[in-house]
Design an enzyme around this catalytic site. Structure first.
Site, PDB file in Angstrom:
ATOM      1  N   ARG A   2      13.470  16.023  -0.813  1.00 34.69           N
ATOM      2  CA  ARG A   2      12.707  17.241  -1.061  1.00 34.69           C
ATOM      3  C   ARG A   2      12.858  17.672  -2.513  1.00 34.69           C
ATOM      4  NH1 ARG A   2      14.069  20.643   4.557  1.00 34.69           N
ATOM      5  NH2 ARG A   2      13.573  18.895   5.953  1.00 34.69           N
TER       6      ARG A   2
ATOM      7  N   ARG B 240      21.505  23.151  -0.965  1.00 29.82           N
ATOM      8  CA  ARG B 240      20.089  22.891  -1.258  1.00 29.82           C
ATOM      9  C   ARG B 240      20.016  21.715  -2.226  1.00 29.82           C
ATOM     10  NH1 ARG B 240      15.901  26.550  -0.425  1.00 29.82           N
ATOM     11  NH2 ARG B 240      17.409  28.254  -0.269  1.00 29.82           N
TER      12      ARG B 240
ATOM     13  N   GLU C  60      20.645  28.689   7.452  1.00 33.62           N
ATOM     14  CA  GLU C  60      19.982  27.776   8.381  1.00 33.62           C
ATOM     15  C   GLU C  60      20.690  26.426   8.451  1.00 33.62           C
ATOM     16  OE1 GLU C  60      15.981  25.052   8.614  1.00 33.62           O
ATOM     17  OE2 GLU C  60      15.856  26.917   7.457  1.00 33.62           O
TER      18      GLU C  60
ATOM     19  N   SER D 159      16.578  23.762  12.995  1.00 28.47           N
ATOM     20  CA  SER D 159      15.287  24.402  13.207  1.00 28.47           C
ATOM     21  C   SER D 159      14.531  23.600  14.246  1.00 28.47           C
ATOM     22  CB  SER D 159      14.501  24.450  11.889  1.00 28.47           C
ATOM     23  OG  SER D 159      13.267  25.110  12.058  1.00 28.47           O
TER      24      SER D 159
ATOM     25  N   ARG E  83      24.455  20.495   4.995  1.00 30.55           N
ATOM     26  CA  ARG E  83      24.709  21.897   5.376  1.00 30.55           C
ATOM     27  C   ARG E  83      25.733  21.993   6.499  1.00 30.55           C
ATOM     28  NH1 ARG E  83      19.869  26.156   4.551  1.00 30.55           N
ATOM     29  NH2 ARG E  83      19.152  25.442   2.520  1.00 30.55           N
TER      30      ARG E  83
END
Length: 422
Positions: A258, A273, A345, A348, A385
């Site tokens: 990403r 991130r 987060e 999801s 994460r």
């Protein structure tokens, strides 16, 4: 894409869905206008084709000047048919582009608004408290010899890292625990490709609102995936599945890439991130009727996995404006990160209903009927994460980290990870 019948029969429902996401309803009017133009173009083309066929039958029976006149008329009509066909094609393209730009219609119970308008559905566990000053995952990673950010930046640039020693072992342990969990819940394990053709990326909705976050491979018509949702959604593209075989449940491992576009200044340190991470993703093909229960099932599996890691977390109902293009509803599980004093987060899960299967032409056969089916996705374990949450939650005063009991068999039975540097 959405069901075109909803747009035609109930455009106000689509307008309301756009408003719930905080989007303009201009695209609804544009799509309706394009549909009207498309239908008119089809009628015009069919009329010209019909006239062309009628003349074609008359010519063999005609003679002399009548035949010459018919041939001249046919020549003119042939040009008009081509023009009408081109107009029909252009109108069809305009209709398709307008339809593809409309996001999935959010479920009625989804909160309206943007990123900060989520609703907390549940809080599980008690956030960790310490009688010492807790270290962040960067410092813990350094002490344990688990995370090397400096060399990651040297080799690949910002937002890259090396997992070393117990850091690498933690990744493999988490992957093994995730795969064991997936098997226990009846999922077929998959190792999915990380490069896909444009149709796979567009079919899942990642060349819409999320296009700026996608890596395109220069010189090739290929993309790096940001999640194995993309190859798994395209896995059964252009297929008609046996309805009796549904649901089909897959757990796919892949690296994820990403750009993190728009995240300038956010989480620039550490591994929260990053531009690349590994992930085990659940993906399901289901009937639309069963997709809502299947969505809740995916959430329960995610919660069960976080419970195994002994983490405190909250479950949120994501607001409409933060759903992304393809999701009708999304639940996030956010783990407590002690040094940040907030939930972040970790997983999801989204119900995309028929949005992706309509774009990728995946359907189901139910007796004599062939109809659209639904897709769902859910994070089982996003490695970086999850490592952050484990290190910070289970840290001890001397810089060691307690290993959750469920992970211990995958770490050689170790109960504690101990510092290797001062």
């Amino acid at each position: 894409m959405i069901d075109p019948r909803i747009l035609r029969d109930d455009p106000d429902r689509v307008r309301a869905a756009q408003a719930k996401r905080g989007l303009s309803d201009e695209v609804v009017d544009r799509a309706l206008s394009a549909d009207t133009a498309r239908r008119a173009a089809i009628v015009a083309f069919e009329a010209k084709r019909g006239e062309q066929k009628r003349l074609g039958k008359l010519i063999p029976q005609a003679q002399g000047e009548e035949k010459q006149a018919l041939l001249a008329q046919t020549k003119t009509l042939s040009a008009e048919v081509k023009e009408a066909e081109a107009a029909q094609g252009a109108a069809e393209e305009e209709w398709q582009q307008a339809l593809l730009s409309i996001p999935n219609l959010a479920e009625d119970d989804v909160p309206a608004g943007g990123e900060d308008d989520y609703v907390v559905l549940e809080t599980v566990g008690t956030p960790a408290e310490f009688d010492f000053e807790p270290r962040d995952h960067i410092e813990l990673g350094r002490l344990l010899g688990a995370i090397d950010l400096e060399r990651g930046a040297k080799v690949s640039g910002s937002r890259f890292y090396f997992l070393t020693g117990v850091g690498a072992e933690l990744e493999f342990a988490l992957i093994n625990l995730a795969n064991e969990t997936a098997r226990d819940f009846g999922f077929t394990q998959v190792i999915a490709p990380s490069m896909v053709k444009p149709r796979a990326m567009d079919g899942t909705g990642f060349l819409g609102q999320a296009a700026d976050d996608v890596y395109r491979i220069e010189g090739q018509d290929m993309y790096l995936v940001g999640t194995s949702e993309v190859p798994m959604a395209a896995y059964h593209s252009d297929e008609i599945l046996d309805g009796a075989s549904l649901p089909l449940r897959y757990a796919a491992f892949s690296p994820c890439f990403r750009k993190e576009a728009g995240s300038h200044g956010k989480d620039t340190k550490g591994i929260i991130r990053v531009h690349w991470f590994d992930k085990v993703e659940m993906f399901v093909y289901s009937t639309t009727e069963d997709s809502y229960a299947e969505h809740r099932r995916l959430l329960e599996i995610e919660k069960a996995f976080l419970d195994k890691l002994e983490l405190a977390y909250q479950v949120i109902d994501v607001a409409a404006g933060d759903l992304g293009l393809s999701a009708q509803r999304k639940f996030d599980c956010e783990a407590w990160i002690p040094t940040q004093g907030r939930y972040r987060e970790l997983t999801s899960t989204s119900n995309c209903t028929e949005f992706q299967t309509r774009r990728l032409d995946t359907r189901g056969r139910f007796g004599e009927e062939v109809k659209a089916i639904s897709t769902l996705n859910g994070t089982l374990c996003a490695i970086t994460r999850t490592i952050v949450a484990i290190l910070e939650t289970h840290q001890q005063a001397d810089g060691s980290v307690r290993v959750p009991k469920a992970l211990q068999p995958f770490l050689g039975g170790r109960e504690v990870l101990t510092p290797v540097v001062a």
